[in-house]
Motif scaffolding. Structure first.
Motif, mmCIF file in Angstrom:
data_model
loop_
_atom_site.group_PDB
_atom_site.id
_atom_site.type_symbol
_atom_site.label_atom_id
_atom_site.label_comp_id
_atom_site.label_asym_id
_atom_site.label_seq_id
_atom_site.Cartn_x
_atom_site.Cartn_y
_atom_site.Cartn_z
ATOM 1 N N ASN A 292 0.990 -1.443 0.277
ATOM 2 C CA ASN A 292 -0.021 -0.197 -0.357
ATOM 3 C C ASN A 292 1.095 1.285 0.420
ATOM 4 N N ILE A 293 1.465 1.804 -1.335
ATOM 5 C CA ILE A 293 2.983 2.355 -0.532
ATOM 6 C C ILE A 293 2.566 3.813 -1.453
ATOM 7 N N LYS A 294 2.079 4.466 -0.576
ATOM 8 C CA LYS A 294 2.621 6.251 -1.735
ATOM 9 C C LYS A 294 2.593 6.664 -2.241
ATOM 10 N N PHE A 295 3.040 7.790 -2.846
ATOM 11 C CA PHE A 295 3.863 8.473 -3.484
ATOM 12 C C PHE A 295 3.569 9.232 -3.936
ATOM 13 N N ASP A 296 3.769 10.373 -4.254
ATOM 14 C CA ASP A 296 3.156 11.695 -5.276
ATOM 15 C C ASP A 296 4.333 12.188 -6.432
ATOM 16 N N THR B 32 -1.361 8.013 7.490
ATOM 17 C CA THR B 32 -1.259 7.959 6.145
ATOM 18 C C THR B 32 -0.970 9.083 5.211
ATOM 19 N N PRO B 33 0.027 9.758 5.248
ATOM 20 C CA PRO B 33 0.618 10.746 4.218
ATOM 21 C C PRO B 33 0.956 10.429 2.809
ATOM 22 N N GLU B 34 0.142 10.845 1.695
ATOM 23 C CA GLU B 34 0.336 10.894 0.196
ATOM 24 C C GLU B 34 1.806 10.206 -0.257
ATOM 25 N N ASP B 35 2.781 10.644 0.476
ATOM 26 C CA ASP B 35 3.899 10.664 0.541
ATOM 27 C C ASP B 35 4.666 10.877 1.225
ATOM 28 N N SER B 36 6.616 10.782 1.151
ATOM 29 C CA SER B 36 7.517 10.795 2.079
ATOM 30 C C SER B 36 7.495 12.250 1.691
ATOM 31 N N ALA B 37 7.985 12.905 1.368
ATOM 32 C CA ALA B 37 8.172 14.065 1.141
ATOM 33 C C ALA B 37 6.695 14.923 1.270
ATOM 34 N N SER B 38 6.027 14.623 1.710
ATOM 35 C CA SER B 38 4.041 16.229 1.853
ATOM 36 C C SER B 38 4.391 16.834 2.976
ATOM 37 N N GLY B 39 5.663 16.523 3.449
ATOM 38 C CA GLY B 39 5.339 17.950 4.912
ATOM 39 C C GLY B 39 3.828 17.179 6.348
ATOM 40 N N LYS B 40 3.816 15.991 6.175
ATOM 41 C CA LYS B 40 3.221 15.559 7.063
ATOM 42 C C LYS B 40 4.103 14.286 7.709
ATOM 43 N N ALA B 41 3.471 13.653 9.111
ATOM 44 C CA ALA B 41 3.837 12.953 10.318
ATOM 45 C C ALA B 41 3.419 12.062 9.260
ATOM 46 N N SER C 19 4.977 24.395 20.868
ATOM 47 C CA SER C 19 3.507 24.735 20.112
ATOM 48 C C SER C 19 3.406 23.134 18.893
ATOM 49 N N LEU C 20 4.754 22.623 19.180
ATOM 50 C CA LEU C 20 5.294 21.663 18.826
ATOM 51 C C LEU C 20 5.150 20.114 19.320
ATOM 52 N N MET C 21 5.168 20.072 20.493
ATOM 53 C CA MET C 21 4.722 19.231 21.701
ATOM 54 C C MET C 21 3.586 18.969 21.642
ATOM 55 N N LYS C 22 2.555 20.176 21.137
ATOM 56 C CA LYS C 22 1.048 19.427 21.344
ATOM 57 C C LYS C 22 0.335 18.966 20.261
ATOM 58 N N SER C 23 1.491 19.174 18.964
ATOM 59 C CA SER C 23 1.098 19.095 17.348
ATOM 60 C C SER C 23 1.531 17.524 16.225
ATOM 61 N N LYS C 24 -0.271 16.965 16.029
ATOM 62 C CA LYS C 24 0.432 16.044 15.652
ATOM 63 C C LYS C 24 0.930 15.958 14.622
ATOM 64 N N ASN C 25 1.686 17.337 13.630
ATOM 65 C CA ASN C 25 2.103 16.957 12.426
ATOM 66 C C ASN C 25 3.877 17.584 12.711
ATOM 67 N N VAL C 26 4.078 16.637 13.683
ATOM 68 C CA VAL C 26 5.140 17.051 14.241
ATOM 69 C C VAL C 26 5.818 15.329 14.396
ATOM 70 N N VAL C 27 7.625 15.368 13.805
ATOM 71 C CA VAL C 27 8.246 13.846 14.340
ATOM 72 C C VAL C 27 9.165 14.219 16.262
ATOM 73 N N PHE C 28 8.618 13.729 16.651
ATOM 74 C CA PHE C 28 9.502 13.246 18.135
ATOM 75 C C PHE C 28 10.304 11.996 17.567
ATOM 76 N N ASN C 29 9.819 10.643 16.514
ATOM 77 C CA ASN C 29 10.556 9.209 17.154
ATOM 78 C C ASN C 29 10.018 8.972 15.336
#
Length: 615
Positions: free
Chosen positions: A176-180, A218-227, A428-438
């Motif tokens: 189910n690989i998504k890429f754009d 599950t973002p549309e691409d690893s490069a889409s700016g989304k976690a 603000s990053l700590m409260k955002s889902k669109n951030v990568v801590f791990n």
């Protein structure tokens, strides 16, 4: 314990014009497109631009500003050309950090590339970008209302930098690989490629289990700016060979206006009485005699987040008290030079055994390589996903800290004020889902633990015993207790993921850290012994922030208090992104190359020393 050993500067002076031949030793093989000059005096006296560092950013910018033939460029690289690539001595510098008291006084290897291509020569080839929210902080920390150093302003340069070789139809269906392709370029000399082998049953099981975690996207691409959960490519071409700065921005180029000298170390930048950068002083591996080369237009520092601060401080630009203590005349009091030091921290592995594994074939840990390697799967998560019950409390307690309680004692009011602005952004990053801590690479029965947004800050300083030796690197890892808490919560998340979710059907038992590590205090103690405070992604030591906040460069990456001196490497990044840093370094280099070319024709209106943002 501290390493002051200088990297071996083996071989004689090389000045190479045009394309390069591979080096099997310290001397190059002569080809029709290479001019080999073994004497420093044969380097031209003056170039339009002198670039210090032939790594990821240096080669990118040098290539772009020599394309039309109008400007001459000399790149000065400390390392050599190497046939082999990958992380191994002597292709990396030999530097050992200061002990970190919060991590049981352990010292750590400081891994940065030493050769043509810089860290892109040796890094692990994992190609990732940060999220839109993370880059937004770069604009926020600029102190400007309309900064273009954000996701929107960088995306065209991500696309300019890299071409994507897509996964196969079989891989897309199995994983189910998504890429754009719209997030990638189409005709660049650098490539990102999915592993050529089939998706494994282990990966399919992980994808199914992780996709069901609360809050997982599950973002549309690893490069889409989304976690979220996605498949990502490696820095390889279509033949699964490393694609890096040298292959993309040096090999195959033949230009009379583009030269490089290797095995040569820049000691200082030269200035006139108006603090205009006029050139650099360097020595070669086969001579102790210093040589000066002039820059008609600009000196551009691209020596990386560890060595660019050293060059600045040796040149009299840095924290006044520190420079005076080591006997260097102060030209510009710049407390931010060598401060604000950050790197990603990690624990190599939590380990599990499976009574009934998804497959009888145990995959090799780590990303897949070559035509038989599987494509790569990762879960990129923020704190709301990692610790949904505690992330708000962590963010609140962090926001209420007095920064001076956890920062280096020598921090000036400007640096403390700058960190206050970072603190607001990180809250603000700590409260955002669109951030990568791990970032969890989902390969098989184990998983690494990471903190990709540490709030502790370290330093890079000159060695008082020998300022020209390798600098003193102090991660100060864990000096802010929030970082340990994030690690503890991430360990607890992974324990739940492996033993309580969909993977539980496989009869999972934890073997590391194991059943004796139970309470938060137990996990904290285990983490302090396991954490390594570097994934070899150093940033921040010459940050792009206002000078009044301890910044070192302005929006055009000019060094405050000087003229015609720019920094283009990872040191300008004011905060870390939640991803490997190479793609971002390429994008920054592509963006600033356009600025340099534009300003060569339309010089900035500022006619005085830059004391703040460009006028």
């Amino acid at each position: 314990m501290r390493s002051t050993m200088m990297p071996s500067l083996r071989g004689a002076l090389l000045v190479l014009l045009g394309t390069t031949a591979h080096l099997a030793s310290a001397w190059p093989t002569v080809s029709p497109h290479v001019t080999v000059v073994r004497r420093a005096e044969d380097v031209s006296e003056e170039y339009d631009y002198v670039i210090v560092g032939g790594g990821t950013s240096g080669l990118t910018v040098a290539d772009r500003i020599t394309e039309d033939g109008k400007y001459t460029v000399l790149v000065i690289e400390n390392g050599q050309f190497w046939d082999e690539t990958g992380f191994d001595l002597p292709r990396v510098y030999n530097i050992l950090s200061e002990p970190s008291p919060a991590l049981n006084n352990r010292s750590f290897f400081v891994g940065i590339g030493n050769g043509v291509g810089g860290s892109s020569l040796v890094f692990g080839q994992v190609y990732l970008r940060g999220t839109e929210d993370e880059y937004a902080g770069w604009a926020q920390l600029s102190g400007k209302k309309h900064s273009t150093w954000n996701w929107k302003g960088l995306l065209p340069y991500f696309k300019k930098a890299l071409t994507l070789n897509p996964p196969t139809p079989e891989q897309v269906e199995a994983g189910n690989i998504k890429f754009d392709q719209s997030y990638w370029g189409e005709d660049t000399g650098l490539y990102a490629t999915f592993g050529g082998g089939p998706v494994t049953k282990w990966q399919q099981s992980h994808y199914s289990a992780m996709s069901k975690v609360d809050g997982m996207e599950t973002p549309e691409d690893s490069a889409s700016g989304k976690a979220g959960l996605y498949w990502y490519p490696l820095a390889q071409d279509s033949n699964y060979v490393r694609s890096y700065a040298r292959t993309g921005h040096w090999d195959g180029i033949s230009r009379d206006n583009y030269q490089m000298i290797v095995g040569s170390k820049v000691s200082t930048v030269q200035f006139d009485e108006d603090l205009t950068a006029t050139g650099v002083v360097f020595t070669t591996g086969n001579s102790t005699e210093a040589r000066t080369v002039k820059a008609k237009r600009e000196v551009i520092l691209a020596a990386g987040a560890i060595h660019t601060p050293q060059v600045l401080m040796l040149s009299g630009i840095g924290p006044k008290a520190h420079l005076e203590a080591v006997g260097i005349d102060v030209k510009v009091d710049a407390p931010g030079v060598g401060s604000n030091f950050q790197d990603h921290s990690y624990i190599p592995s939590l380990e599990y055994s499976f009574a009934n594994p998804p497959s009888d074939v145990t995959p090799i840990p780590g990303p897949g390589y070559g035509p038989d390697g599987a494509p790569n799967l990762a879960a990129m998560m923020g704190l709301p996903v990692i610790t949904p019950k505690k992330y708000k409390d962590i963010a609140k307690r962090y926001s209420q800290q007095n920064p001076a309680d956890f920062l280096p004692a020598e921090y000036t009011p400007e640096l403390i004020e700058g960190y206050r602005h970072q603190q607001k952004f990180y809250t603000s990053l700590m409260k955002s889902k669109n951030v990568v801590f791990n970032e969890v690479m989902l390969t098989g029965p184990s998983a690494g633990v990471q903190n990709l947004h540490p709030v502790s800050r370290g330093t890079v300083r000159l060695n008082p015993a020998d300022p020209h030796a390798e600098p003193i690197v102090d991660y100060r890892a864990g000096s802010n207790p929030i970082d340990l808490e994030v690690m503890v919560e991430t360990v607890k998340f992974l324990r739940r993921y492996y033993t309580e979710g969909e993977l539980a059907q496989y009869g999972v038992t934890e073997t590391l850290p194991g059943p004796d590590v139970v309470t938060d205090a137990d996990v904290d103690a285990w983490c302090r012994e396991q954490i390594t405070p570097s994934v070899f992604h150093p940033v921040g030591t010459t940050a792009k922030m206002p000078r009044k906040w301890g910044g070192v460069v302005d929006e055009d990456l000019f060094v405050y208090g000087t003229k015609n001196l720019r920094i283009i490497d990872a040191g300008i990044q004011p905060t870390l992104i939640g991803a490997t840093t190479c793609q971002t370094v390429y994008a920054v280099a592509e963006k600033i190359a356009e600025v340099i070319l534009d300003q060569a024709v339309n010089p900035p209106k500022c006619k005085v020393k830059r004391d703040g943002p460009s006028q």
